[in-house]
Design an enzyme around this catalytic site. Structure first.
Site, short mmCIF file in Angstrom:
data_model
loop_
_atom_site.label_atom_id
_atom_site.label_comp_id
_atom_site.label_asym_id
_atom_site.label_seq_id
_atom_site.Cartn_x
_atom_site.Cartn_y
_atom_site.Cartn_z
N HIS A 55 0.86 -1.20 0.00
CA HIS A 55 0.00 0.00 0.00
C HIS A 55 0.89 1.24 0.00
O HIS A 55 0.73 2.18 0.77
CB HIS A 55 -0.92 0.00 1.23
CG HIS A 55 -2.11 0.89 1.09
ND1 HIS A 55 -3.03 0.75 0.08
CD2 HIS A 55 -2.54 1.95 1.82
CE1 HIS A 55 -3.98 1.67 0.20
NE2 HIS A 55 -3.70 2.41 1.24
N THR A 91 -2.39 2.72 -4.97
CA THR A 91 -2.70 3.09 -3.59
C THR A 91 -3.58 4.34 -3.55
O THR A 91 -3.25 5.36 -4.15
CB THR A 91 -1.39 3.37 -2.83
OG1 THR A 91 -0.55 2.21 -2.91
CG2 THR A 91 -1.65 3.73 -1.38
N GLU A 92 -4.70 4.25 -2.83
CA GLU A 92 -5.63 5.38 -2.65
C GLU A 92 -6.09 5.98 -3.97
O GLU A 92 -6.41 7.16 -4.06
CB GLU A 92 -4.98 6.46 -1.77
CG GLU A 92 -4.51 5.97 -0.41
CD GLU A 92 -5.63 5.57 0.53
OE1 GLU A 92 -6.79 5.93 0.25
OE2 GLU A 92 -5.35 4.90 1.55
N LEU A 93 -6.10 5.15 -5.02
CA LEU A 93 -6.51 5.57 -6.38
C LEU A 93 -5.63 6.69 -6.94
O LEU A 93 -6.05 7.44 -7.82
CB LEU A 93 -7.99 6.00 -6.41
CG LEU A 93 -9.02 4.91 -6.12
CD1 LEU A 93 -10.43 5.49 -6.24
CD2 LEU A 93 -8.87 3.72 -7.05
#
Length: 343
Positions: A55, A91-93
């Protein structure tokens, strides 16, 4: 979800994005979780996405490390579920034109990101777009308002649409479809929405069961569930989408300020990647693993001073009394890892 697939058969599909860190913890502490995902994979109605193994925020700093993280994650998905990911979710778009080019070089032609208004302009999330420099990279943009109606507002008693029911939500969907003749509705939300952020007693499972039933039976629009890689068989993208600076799924701004927006975060982020050469040259396996884990986005989220009301879900998981305490703790750990890598 397995029950829903058994009930609806090929009419229902679902996609998962599971980090390598999560898989490691499942293997160690709850192997039944991995077995349950394998059961889902065996139905043929489930897709697993590629992403960064830890991530990580590496896509914002280091192309080489980003590549390493993604390749490591692809292997983990292959080892656990016997499938090779075809689509990518960062990660986190997090996405930009440059990140899209990196993703293409890694072999992916479909990428998920946020339907950020400031890059969409007059466009909307109901269409398929592509990277302006690698037009083979197709972009699926999250329909974030529809997603937020569930993830942020399902139990918001002050919301004028509370309580949210499947009947109301179908109307929301129909309103969106009425405003656009585009073919897509892109639903991406945290897995924790179902059962953790909203426990069973809130009615979240009954809501989803009812919603899936209504979507699969709808005759007005003839909805069909697809997975991200299914878009490769669809029509070509309607246009390119230009994102010169990174976007994400964070807040109203859809930027990266939640992780590297203040001086504490930027200092920690900078010092972390200054250790890359030490990491490459070290033979200390524990220290190398620690350096990789320190790339996780949550470490930087804890240092954020972006205390906005819409973050109330994440604040349930705060472990530090202040962003400064999170920073001091992180830097102490990072310094210790540096010493170990040097040895």
């Amino acid at each position: 979800l397995l029950d829903l697939i058994k009930k609806h058969g090929k009419d229902f599909k679902v996609t998962f994005s599971i980090t390598g860190s999560a898989l490691e913890q499942f293997d160690r502490y709850e192997p039944d979780v991995v077995r349950s995902f394998k059961e889902l994979a065996d139905t043929g109605q489930v897709e697993f996405l590629a992403e960064t193994y830890y991530h990580s925020l590496a896509s914002l700093a280091n192309e080489g490390e980003f590549k390493h993280q993604v390749e490591k994650h692809v292997k983990a998905i292959e080892d656990h579920f016997g499938v090779t990911p075809k689509a990518f979710r960062n990660t986190e778009l997090i996405y930009s034109d440059n990140i899209g080019k990196q993703v293409y070089k890694l072999g992916f032609k479909t990428m998920l990101t946020e339907g950020a208004r400031h890059i969409l302009g007059w466009k909307n999330t109901s269409y398929l777009y592509c990277n302006p420099y690698q037009t083979d990279v197709r972009l699926l943009l999250r329909s974030y308002k529809l997603c937020d109606d569930i993830t942020l507002r399902f139990q918001d008693h002050t919301w004028d649409q509370y309580p949210l029911t499947a009947v109301k939500y179908m109307q929301f969907i129909q309103n969106v479809m009425g405003d656009s003749d585009g073919p897509l509705l892109n639903f991406f939300w945290d897995y924790e929405t179902m059962g953790e952020h909203y426990p069973a007693e809130t009615g979240i499972f009954a809501f989803f069961e009812d919603l899936i039933e209504r979507l699969t039976q709808d005759v007005t629009y003839g909805f069909q569930f697809i997975t991200p890689s299914d878009v490769l068989t669809m029509d070509t993208p309607v246009s390119t989408l230009h994102a010169p600076w990174p976007i994400s799924c964070s807040g109203e701004e859809k930027d990266t300020n939640e992780w590297i927006g203040n001086s504490l975060q930027q200092e920690a982020f900078s010092q972390l990647f200054k250790l890359e050469d030490l990491y490459k040259n070290s033979k200390n396996k524990e220290a190398k693993l620690a350096w990789l884990r320190l790339q996780g986005a949550d470490h930087f989220n804890f240092m954020s001073d972006k205390w906005l009301e819409h973050r109330f879900v994440k604040r349930n998981f705060e472990v530090y009394t202040s962003p400064y305490q999170a920073f001091i703790n992180y830097m102490n750990v990072l310094n210790d890892v540096k010493i170990q890598l040097e040895k």
